[in-house]
Scaffold this active site. Sequence first.
Site, mmCIF file in Angstrom:
data_model
loop_
_atom_site.group_PDB
_atom_site.id
_atom_site.type_symbol
_atom_site.label_atom_id
_atom_site.label_comp_id
_atom_site.label_asym_id
_atom_site.label_seq_id
_atom_site.Cartn_x
_atom_site.Cartn_y
_atom_site.Cartn_z
ATOM 1 N N ILE A 194 3.165 4.397 0.207
ATOM 2 C CA ILE A 194 4.562 4.747 -0.091
ATOM 3 C C ILE A 194 5.399 3.482 -0.353
ATOM 4 O O ILE A 194 6.223 3.442 -1.273
ATOM 5 C CB ILE A 194 5.149 5.552 1.091
ATOM 6 C CG1 ILE A 194 4.390 6.880 1.253
ATOM 7 C CG2 ILE A 194 6.641 5.808 0.910
ATOM 8 C CD1 ILE A 194 4.641 7.599 2.576
ATOM 9 N N TYR A 224 1.566 7.071 18.014
ATOM 10 C CA TYR A 224 2.185 7.138 16.686
ATOM 11 C C TYR A 224 3.469 7.975 16.740
ATOM 12 O O TYR A 224 4.530 7.535 16.267
ATOM 13 C CB TYR A 224 1.202 7.734 15.674
ATOM 14 C CG TYR A 224 1.768 7.832 14.275
ATOM 15 C CD1 TYR A 224 1.990 6.688 13.510
ATOM 16 C CD2 TYR A 224 2.111 9.064 13.714
ATOM 17 C CE1 TYR A 224 2.532 6.770 12.224
ATOM 18 C CE2 TYR A 224 2.649 9.159 12.434
ATOM 19 C CZ TYR A 224 2.854 8.008 11.691
ATOM 20 O OH TYR A 224 3.388 8.088 10.424
ATOM 21 N N SER A 252 8.883 10.002 10.798
ATOM 22 C CA SER A 252 7.882 11.059 10.632
ATOM 23 C C SER A 252 8.240 12.233 11.519
ATOM 24 O O SER A 252 8.601 12.061 12.687
ATOM 25 C CB SER A 252 6.489 10.551 10.997
ATOM 26 O OG SER A 252 5.588 11.643 10.997
ATOM 27 N N SER A 261 0.848 -1.190 0.000
ATOM 28 C CA SER A 261 0.000 0.000 0.000
ATOM 29 C C SER A 261 0.887 1.245 0.000
ATOM 30 O O SER A 261 2.058 1.185 0.371
ATOM 31 C CB SER A 261 -0.892 -0.025 1.254
ATOM 32 O OG SER A 261 -1.653 1.156 1.366
ATOM 33 N N LYS A 285 7.321 6.637 16.077
ATOM 34 C CA LYS A 285 8.154 7.155 14.991
ATOM 35 C C LYS A 285 9.421 7.817 15.548
ATOM 36 O O LYS A 285 10.462 7.816 14.899
ATOM 37 C CB LYS A 285 7.368 8.146 14.114
ATOM 38 C CG LYS A 285 6.131 7.583 13.440
ATOM 39 C CD LYS A 285 6.306 6.231 12.764
ATOM 40 C CE LYS A 285 6.953 6.272 11.414
ATOM 41 N NZ LYS A 285 6.988 4.909 10.782
HETATM 42 N N1 LIG Z 1 1.280 8.938 4.722
HETATM 43 C C1 LIG Z 1 1.934 9.887 5.351
HETATM 44 O O1 LIG Z 1 1.557 11.070 5.322
HETATM 45 C C2 LIG Z 1 3.188 9.570 6.133
HETATM 46 C C3 LIG Z 1 3.926 10.639 6.693
HETATM 47 C C4 LIG Z 1 5.079 10.342 7.423
HETATM 48 C C5 LIG Z 1 5.487 9.027 7.576
HETATM 49 N N2 LIG Z 1 4.742 8.021 7.024
HETATM 50 C C6 LIG Z 1 5.202 6.651 7.232
HETATM 51 O O2 LIG Z 1 5.301 6.020 5.976
HETATM 52 C C7 LIG Z 1 5.130 4.598 6.125
HETATM 53 C C8 LIG Z 1 4.151 4.089 5.079
HETATM 54 O O3 LIG Z 1 2.898 4.690 5.324
HETATM 55 P P1 LIG Z 1 1.790 4.870 4.182
HETATM 56 O O4 LIG Z 1 1.294 6.253 4.316
HETATM 57 O O5 LIG Z 1 2.264 4.386 2.893
HETATM 58 O O6 LIG Z 1 0.639 3.911 4.781
HETATM 59 P P2 LIG Z 1 -0.166 2.665 4.164
HETATM 60 O O7 LIG Z 1 -0.631 2.996 2.792
HETATM 61 O O8 LIG Z 1 -1.188 2.326 5.195
HETATM 62 O O9 LIG Z 1 0.930 1.502 4.086
HETATM 63 C C9 LIG Z 1 1.363 0.857 5.257
HETATM 64 C C10 LIG Z 1 1.977 -0.470 4.922
HETATM 65 O O10 LIG Z 1 2.356 -1.096 6.167
HETATM 66 C C11 LIG Z 1 1.775 -2.390 6.205
HETATM 67 N N3 LIG Z 1 1.476 -2.822 7.570
HETATM 68 C C12 LIG Z 1 0.645 -2.254 8.465
HETATM 69 N N4 LIG Z 1 0.585 -3.001 9.580
HETATM 70 C C13 LIG Z 1 1.391 -4.054 9.387
HETATM 71 C C14 LIG Z 1 1.734 -5.191 10.177
HETATM 72 N N5 LIG Z 1 1.212 -5.405 11.391
HETATM 73 N N6 LIG Z 1 2.603 -6.080 9.662
HETATM 74 C C15 LIG Z 1 3.107 -5.937 8.419
HETATM 75 N N7 LIG Z 1 2.823 -4.884 7.634
HETATM 76 C C16 LIG Z 1 1.962 -3.958 8.105
HETATM 77 C C17 LIG Z 1 0.505 -2.271 5.393
HETATM 78 O O11 LIG Z 1 0.065 -3.572 5.016
HETATM 79 P P3 LIG Z 1 -1.483 -3.851 4.555
HETATM 80 O O12 LIG Z 1 -1.559 -3.417 3.132
HETATM 81 O O13 LIG Z 1 -1.614 -5.324 4.744
HETATM 82 O O14 LIG Z 1 -2.354 -3.054 5.453
HETATM 83 C C18 LIG Z 1 0.996 -1.425 4.229
HETATM 84 O O15 LIG Z 1 1.693 -2.213 3.299
HETATM 85 C C19 LIG Z 1 4.679 4.382 7.564
HETATM 86 O O16 LIG Z 1 5.802 3.958 8.330
HETATM 87 C C20 LIG Z 1 4.239 5.766 8.016
HETATM 88 O O17 LIG Z 1 4.402 5.951 9.406
HETATM 89 C C21 LIG Z 1 3.607 8.258 6.301
#
Ligand SMILES: NC(=O)c1ccc[n+]([C@@H]2O[C@H](COP(=O)([O-])OP(=O)(O)OC[C@H]3O[C@@H](n4cnc5c(N)ncnc54)[C@H](OP(=O)(O)O)[C@@H]3O)[C@@H](O)[C@H]2O)c1
Length: 309
Positions: free
Chosen positions: A20, A184, A140, A18, A188
């Site tokens: 990033i 959260y 983050s 999913s 982070k």
């Molecule tokens: N989006 C933002 O604005 C933002 C900003 C700063 C930092 N981040 C960081 O960027 C990273 C990616 O976030 P995203 O926004 O791309 O979110 P996302 O679309 O929800 O992707 C999260 C990924 O982590 C996986 N995941 C969640 N729980 C898990 C578990 N228990 N075991 C294994 N895999 C698991 C999900 O798998 P499933 O597909 O199976 O759910 C998905 O592949 C995160 O570390 C987040 O903290 C995001």
Amino acid sequence: MNSTSPAAKAWIVTGPTSGIGHRTALELAQHGTVVLVGRSPDKLREVEAEINALPQGHAVTVVCDFSDLASVRRAAAQIATLDLPVAGLLNNAGISPMGPASTAQGWDLAFTTNHLGPFALTEALIPHLPDGVNVVFTCSAVEDPKRKPATMAGFRGGRYISAEACLRGEWQPGGATRPGLDAYATSKQCNLATVLAFAREMPRLRFNAVEPGLNPGTGLARDAGAVTRFAAKYVAQPLAPFIKYWSTPKRAARMITGVLTDASGATGVYYDENGKPMLGSDQVRDAAFSARVVAETRALLAELSRQPA
Ligand SMILES: NC(=O)c1ccc[n+]([C@@H]2O[C@H](COP(=O)([O-])OP(=O)(O)OC[C@H]3O[C@@H](n4cnc5c(N)ncnc54)[C@H](OP(=O)(O)O)[C@@H]3O)[C@@H](O)[C@H]2O)c1
């Protein structure tokens, strides 16, 4: 793999199903084999097929639930037996629950999934990583209580008391009023502390952190109500390229791939959404603090591994 020769390099990506992580896995497919580490076998198979359909694309999958330490141990053992020429590990999987949430054992879900699990995977893989491998954590800036956009969204920075307190879902008083935010931000902050301490401790490897920018519309806010999710995807996401500190998964993926494949030898660097070095919070930059987070996390993992499953 579409070519007959094996890829010269392999890249491990957690959370590739999913947002990033998905876009980054696709980018990394141009640089060698991609080891897709995720919790859903069905979703992993979809991404594997997507990558294998690319010219020179080659992916393998490893099931790993970061909220379950036994699953993390199994995944690390499986990755080691693949015996691939690993060049980089991206710890990207993460969650941002909108309220207090626990694992089956009653441990804080965000702390376990975002910090404990990835920390355990990394420590288990380190003995198998050749010199010079680049280990990157997706962090983050919400860990910094002085970060304006984060405070406007209700965050009050990392609220670390101890690793044991985090496991129980306890945070320094004076935190956010909205549930879930302290868990959260603290998880982070622990990611960033890990990078900074590991970079000092293990000069044979490289440890770097990325702040991908605010990426509205990924799965991270999946707990939010339908209206918020709709607005994030169809209103905020198209505006993201034009707003400071914001990004898109595609752009974030290019930046992260650049950091992961960087051959300069840089270590202990925290990169912003544009791939420029940035600073973490005052607290995380205190070497004694990051060393304490690492020491307490190691002690906690050792203690948890002695408990019956
Ligand atoms: N989006 C933002 O604005 C933002 C900003 C700063 C930092 N981040 C960081 O960027 C990273 C990616 O976030 P995203 O926004 O791309 O979110 P996302 O679309 O929800 O992707 C999260 C990924 O982590 C996986 N995941 C969640 N729980 C898990 C578990 N228990 N075991 C294994 N895999 C698991 C999900 O798998 P499933 O597909 O199976 O759910 C998905 O592949 C995160 O570390 C987040 O903290 C995001």
